[in-house]
Scaffold this motif. Structure first.
Motif, mmCIF file in Angstrom:
data_model
loop_
_atom_site.group_PDB
_atom_site.id
_atom_site.type_symbol
_atom_site.label_atom_id
_atom_site.label_comp_id
_atom_site.label_asym_id
_atom_site.label_seq_id
_atom_site.Cartn_x
_atom_site.Cartn_y
_atom_site.Cartn_z
ATOM 1 N N LEU A 1 -3.739 -0.177 -8.286
ATOM 2 C CA LEU A 1 -3.180 -1.043 -7.412
ATOM 3 C C LEU A 1 -3.988 -1.416 -6.485
ATOM 4 O O LEU A 1 -4.672 -0.872 -5.679
ATOM 5 C CB LEU A 1 -1.715 -0.722 -6.955
ATOM 6 N N ASP A 2 -4.570 -2.654 -6.517
ATOM 7 C CA ASP A 2 -5.222 -3.403 -5.496
ATOM 8 C C ASP A 2 -4.677 -4.472 -4.489
ATOM 9 O O ASP A 2 -4.116 -5.367 -5.025
ATOM 10 C CB ASP A 2 -6.537 -4.040 -6.117
ATOM 11 N N CYS A 3 -4.655 -4.104 -3.225
ATOM 12 C CA CYS A 3 -4.147 -5.385 -2.578
ATOM 13 C C CYS A 3 -5.004 -5.445 -1.458
ATOM 14 O O CYS A 3 -5.499 -4.815 -0.623
ATOM 15 C CB CYS A 3 -2.804 -4.680 -1.774
ATOM 16 N N GLY A 4 -5.636 -6.716 -1.275
ATOM 17 C CA GLY A 4 -6.744 -6.971 -0.334
ATOM 18 C C GLY A 4 -8.106 -6.573 -0.822
ATOM 19 O O GLY A 4 -8.759 -6.693 -2.185
ATOM 20 N N PRO A 5 -8.539 -5.763 -0.044
ATOM 21 C CA PRO A 5 -9.983 -5.278 -0.361
ATOM 22 C C PRO A 5 -10.174 -3.991 -1.312
ATOM 23 O O PRO A 5 -11.355 -3.973 -1.635
ATOM 24 C CB PRO A 5 -10.606 -4.918 0.957
ATOM 25 N N GLY A 6 -9.262 -3.383 -1.612
ATOM 26 C CA GLY A 6 -9.401 -2.319 -2.247
ATOM 27 C C GLY A 6 -8.243 -1.602 -2.898
ATOM 28 O O GLY A 6 -7.094 -2.102 -2.634
ATOM 29 N N PRO A 7 -8.327 -0.407 -3.471
ATOM 30 C CA PRO A 7 -7.142 0.295 -4.274
ATOM 31 C C PRO A 7 -6.322 0.746 -3.049
ATOM 32 O O PRO A 7 -6.554 1.325 -1.811
ATOM 33 C CB PRO A 7 -7.664 1.416 -4.836
ATOM 34 N N VAL A 8 -4.869 0.950 -3.416
ATOM 35 C CA VAL A 8 -3.747 1.300 -2.527
ATOM 36 C C VAL A 8 -3.294 2.520 -2.972
ATOM 37 O O VAL A 8 -3.018 2.345 -4.222
ATOM 38 C CB VAL A 8 -2.565 0.208 -2.363
ATOM 39 N N HIS A 9 -3.040 3.459 -2.433
ATOM 40 C CA HIS A 9 -2.158 4.669 -2.762
ATOM 41 C C HIS A 9 -0.843 4.342 -3.167
ATOM 42 O O HIS A 9 -0.033 3.594 -2.148
ATOM 43 C CB HIS A 9 -2.313 5.789 -1.825
ATOM 44 N N VAL A 10 -0.215 4.802 -4.352
ATOM 45 C CA VAL A 10 1.301 4.468 -4.648
ATOM 46 C C VAL A 10 1.741 5.700 -5.313
ATOM 47 O O VAL A 10 1.231 6.417 -5.937
ATOM 48 C CB VAL A 10 1.189 3.361 -5.902
ATOM 49 N N ARG B 1 9.639 3.114 -0.579
ATOM 50 C CA ARG B 1 8.270 3.487 -0.510
ATOM 51 C C ARG B 1 7.082 2.699 -0.843
ATOM 52 O O ARG B 1 5.924 2.934 -0.553
ATOM 53 C CB ARG B 1 8.323 4.923 -1.065
ATOM 54 N N LEU B 2 7.490 1.587 -1.564
ATOM 55 C CA LEU B 2 6.259 0.758 -2.024
ATOM 56 C C LEU B 2 5.647 0.127 -0.816
ATOM 57 O O LEU B 2 6.135 -0.417 0.054
ATOM 58 C CB LEU B 2 6.922 -0.309 -3.008
ATOM 59 N N VAL B 3 4.287 -0.199 -1.015
ATOM 60 C CA VAL B 3 3.589 -0.912 -0.032
ATOM 61 C C VAL B 3 4.160 -2.244 -0.136
ATOM 62 O O VAL B 3 4.438 -2.832 -1.015
ATOM 63 C CB VAL B 3 1.995 -1.067 -0.294
ATOM 64 N N LYS B 4 4.432 -2.987 1.149
ATOM 65 C CA LYS B 4 4.949 -4.108 1.265
ATOM 66 C C LYS B 4 3.910 -5.323 1.796
ATOM 67 O O LYS B 4 3.741 -5.528 3.023
ATOM 68 C CB LYS B 4 5.965 -4.162 2.224
ATOM 69 N N PRO B 5 2.938 -6.019 1.180
ATOM 70 C CA PRO B 5 2.125 -6.987 1.580
ATOM 71 C C PRO B 5 2.873 -8.328 1.848
ATOM 72 O O PRO B 5 4.073 -8.223 1.809
ATOM 73 C CB PRO B 5 1.153 -7.131 0.362
#
Length: 222
Positions: free
Chosen positions: A11-20, A66-70
């Protein structure tokens, strides 16, 4: 935002990968594979099949929390269903478009030769993987033919080779490689390609190649 399913999850959000976390990772993959909303109860049952319905529902709520919330939501949540956000790009969906209407581009070959979520054992992944296996084989062979007609033998060879690597017993892909070697004035490599296929086919299935591919190299074997 981008979700990668081919070659592994990312998963990439913005400039790079995000831990999920694992539960949220499976949820994102499930929604990325579906074009339409998935009922919450169905998603919970698919993702946590070895527990009670109540426990599966709790696991689903925890994964969503727990999911990242952009700023733009990854998942659109309603009372009854879940769907991937409209702004999220999924490589598998683009690859499916290539498979449905193969265009003669090197990018298509790169995407079509990639495995879907390698190492994932879940039944809902395996069903999609089986479909993808057949769809990309057909598309790679179509691409190889189109490259060859256009005079681009290099990429024609790459597409046919990707098909052989995906399914080593697929005779039509081996036949294309033999034809390309002969067109390049390389009969020795054509014979080696045929003999490699023949040896593997005999060893794994106890079969002989068809007359279609044998006739291509019969004069050389003499």
């Amino acid at each position: 935002m981008h979700i990668q399913l081919l070659g592994g999850f990312r998963l990439d959000c913005g400039p790079g990968p995000v831990h999920v976390v694992p539960g949220a990772r499976r949820l994102l993959a499930l929604l990325a594979l579906r074009d339409s909303p998935v009922p919450r109860r169905v998603a919970a049952a698919l993702l946590w099949p070895d527990t009670t319905e109540r426990r599966a529902g709790a696991c689903l709520r925890s994964s969503l929390w727990r999911l990242v919330k952009p700023e733009t939501p990854l998942i659109v949540v309603t009372e009854d269903a879940l769907v991937l956000g409209a702004e999220v790009d999924v490589d598998f969906r683009r690859a499916c478009a290539f498979a449905a209407a193969p265009g003669a581009s090197p990018e298509a070959v790169t995407m079509l030769k990639a495995d879907l979520l390698p190492g994932w054992w879940q039944p809902w992944v395996e069903a999609e993987r089986d479909w993808w296996h057949q769809a990309r084989l057909r598309a790679l062979e179509v691409l190889s033919d189109r490259f060859r007609v256009s005079g681009d033998r290099h990429h024609a060879y790459q597409a046919a080779l990707a098909a052989v690597q995906t399914d080593p017993l697929r005779e039509s892909a081996h036949r294309t490689l033999v034809e390309l070697h002969l067109a390049d004035g390389n009969p020795a490599q054509a014979v080696r390609q045929y003999q490699s296929y023949r040896t593997r086919l005999r060893a794994e299935l106890g079969l002989e190649p068809s007359s279609h591919i044998h006739e291509l190299v019969r004069p050389l074997l003499r």
